[in-house]
Every structure is written in C-alpha cells, then in structure tokens.
Design an enzyme around this catalytic site. Structure first.
Site, PDB file in Angstrom:
ATOM      1  N   SER A   1      33.936  44.412  37.895  1.00 47.72           N
ATOM      2  CA  SER A   1      34.888  44.883  36.888  1.00 47.72           C
ATOM      3  C   SER A   1      35.208  43.836  35.836  1.00 47.72           C
ATOM      4  O   SER A   1      35.565  44.170  34.703  1.00 47.72           O
ATOM      5  CB  SER A   1      36.184  45.337  37.568  1.00 47.72           C
ATOM      6  OG  SER A   1      36.761  44.284  38.329  1.00 47.72           O
TER       7      SER A   1
ATOM      8  N   ASP B   1      47.940  44.432  36.962  1.00 47.97           N
ATOM      9  CA  ASP B   1      47.542  44.232  38.363  1.00 47.97           C
ATOM     10  C   ASP B   1      47.470  42.763  38.741  1.00 47.97           C
ATOM     11  O   ASP B   1      47.298  42.422  39.903  1.00 47.97           O
ATOM     12  CB  ASP B   1      46.211  44.924  38.655  1.00 47.97           C
ATOM     13  CG  ASP B   1      45.054  44.418  37.792  1.00 47.97           C
ATOM     14  OD1 ASP B   1      45.217  43.391  37.082  1.00 47.97           O
ATOM     15  OD2 ASP B   1      43.979  45.036  37.832  1.00 47.97           O
TER      16      ASP B   1
ATOM     17  N   HIS C   1      42.969  41.382  36.766  1.00 49.38           N
ATOM     18  CA  HIS C   1      42.046  41.438  35.633  1.00 49.38           C
ATOM     19  C   HIS C   1      42.693  40.861  34.380  1.00 49.38           C
ATOM     20  O   HIS C   1      43.865  41.142  34.105  1.00 49.38           O
ATOM     21  CB  HIS C   1      41.619  42.885  35.371  1.00 49.38           C
ATOM     22  CG  HIS C   1      40.888  43.505  36.506  1.00 49.38           C
ATOM     23  ND1 HIS C   1      41.523  44.211  37.510  1.00 49.38           N
ATOM     24  CD2 HIS C   1      39.569  43.514  36.816  1.00 49.38           C
ATOM     25  CE1 HIS C   1      40.632  44.644  38.380  1.00 49.38           C
ATOM     26  NE2 HIS C   1      39.440  44.226  37.980  1.00 49.38           N
TER      27      HIS C   1
END
Length: 232
Positions: free
Chosen positions: A48, A201, A204
């Site tokens: 990601s 979060d 990231h």
C-alpha cells in the site's frame, strides 16, 4: 554509456530497445549528433505504501517519485505495481508476469505486511531472495526498499527483519534503502502531527509525508537508474 538519461550527465544518449524505440531510434540523431532519448521504465513492486493507499490520484509514492525524478532531468516512467495488503509472498507470486519487456529497472518495496502479521523473518527473506534472484537473472538493476521492524515480537525477531535489507542488498548488488519511512520516523510524534505527515491510521503517510519520503528516496532511485545498461 548509462541509460538513466539525466540531461547533462555522461550517460545521456540513445537507448534502442526492440518494441520500444522501433525505427525511431534509427533517425534519433540530428544536426551535431544530438540524440533523442528514450525514457527508462522503472517497475515499482510493493504494497500500500507504493500503491498510494488513502491518497488522491497523483499524490501517492509513484506519481510523486516520477515527478521528482523528472524534475532532476531523468526521462523515466514509473509503473505502479503496488498492491495494498500485499506481503513478500504475494510479490513473489506476481513478479514474473510483472517483468514485461519494457521494464529497465525494478524497485521492490515489500515486508511491512509480513511484519504486521508477525510472520517469521526467514520467510520474508526467502521470498525477497527469490525475487531479487529473478530480477538479476534478467539482467535488470534492482533497488530493495525496506522498513524498520517494530519491537513487539522481541529483539531477535526485530533484528532478523532489520538484517534482511542490507544483507540481501549486498548479495545481489542492489541499491538499498533500509527504511522507506525514515524521514518521517526521524521526527517526533508531535512534529508529525503538527506537520500533517501521516494519515488518520498513523500507518500510511499523507501526501505531504510522501513528499518528504520521496525527497530522501529520489537520489537512491537516480543511483538505480544510472545502472541501467543500453540494450545490445
């Protein structure tokens, strides 16, 4: 002659690759011997962090990295082969069909999800070893990008992961970035929050955080592109 094709460098020249340059390469030379450069193609295989999770189009690692490289004079296209949630096992499974003929260099950014799942370092090492061996067997230069392992599974587990990047990098002659997020990690949690470097979060990077990461990653990628050799 190198094929990163940075303007003004000693490696700036013509790259002739079948199926890529075609007959245009024959007519690349103009008055005074000036050469029309073909872009280099970099394959970015990752999770990601490479894919650009949670970010608007154009804000992720790949587009920001490509823009940074072009601002330095590199003529390069970066292919986004990032898959959110991917582990080294997933990367190993899909690498072969990702290495299409136009790929000139490879950047591998995997291992974060292995760590998050508490998988053994030996498993991640084996998968990355196989991936690096496949890239090198095709004669392509490679960069290995890692992350700092957390300590919640014990010091031996942490040390096992942290050793993967420099050791495999030395084995395969890769350009090594031991910790992709080091520029962000170097700041205090308070500074990260104040500067808006992370998404909600706290895993990231935000678009601004990605920009900070790219500023440190970019020179290493230029080093990788300098290793691209012209096709015979």
């Amino acid at each position: 002659m190198r094929a990163c094709l940075r303007k003004g460098s000693s490696g700036y020249g013509v790259r002739r690759r079948l199926g890529k340059a075609g007959l245009a390469g024959i007519f690349a030379l103009g008055i005074g011997g000036a050469a029309a450069a073909e872009p280099v193609t970099l394959l970015a295989v990752g999770d990601s962090l490479t894919q650009g999770f949670g970010l608007e189009q154009g804000q992720g690692l790949v587009p920001q990295l490509e823009a940074w490289l072009k601002a330095q004079g590199a003529e390069v296209t970066v292919i986004n082969a990032g898959v959110s949630g991917d582990t080294t096992s997933g990367g190993r499974a899909r690498l072969g069909w990702s290495l299409t003929p136009e790929v000139d260099a490879v950047m591998i950014e995997l291992g974060a999800n292995d760590m998050l799942r508490g998988q053994p370092p030996a498993q991640a090492r084996e998968n990355l070893d196989v991936m690096l061996a496949e890239v090198k067997a095709r004669g392509l230069p490679v960069a290995l990008v890692g992350l700092k392992a957390p300590g919640n599974y014990g010091p031996d587990w942490q040390a096992g992961y942290d050793a993967i990047w420099p050791e495999l990098g030395a084995t395969y002659g890769a350009v090594v970035v031991p910790d992709l997020l080091a520029p962000i990690a170097a700041k205090t949690p308070e500074a990260r929050a104040a500067e808006g470097l992370m998404q909600g979060d706290n895993i990231h990077p935000s678009a601004k955080g990605v920009g900070l990461v790219v500023g440190a990653l970019g020179p290493k990628v230029l080093e990788l592109l300098d290793r691209v050799k012209p096709a015979p």
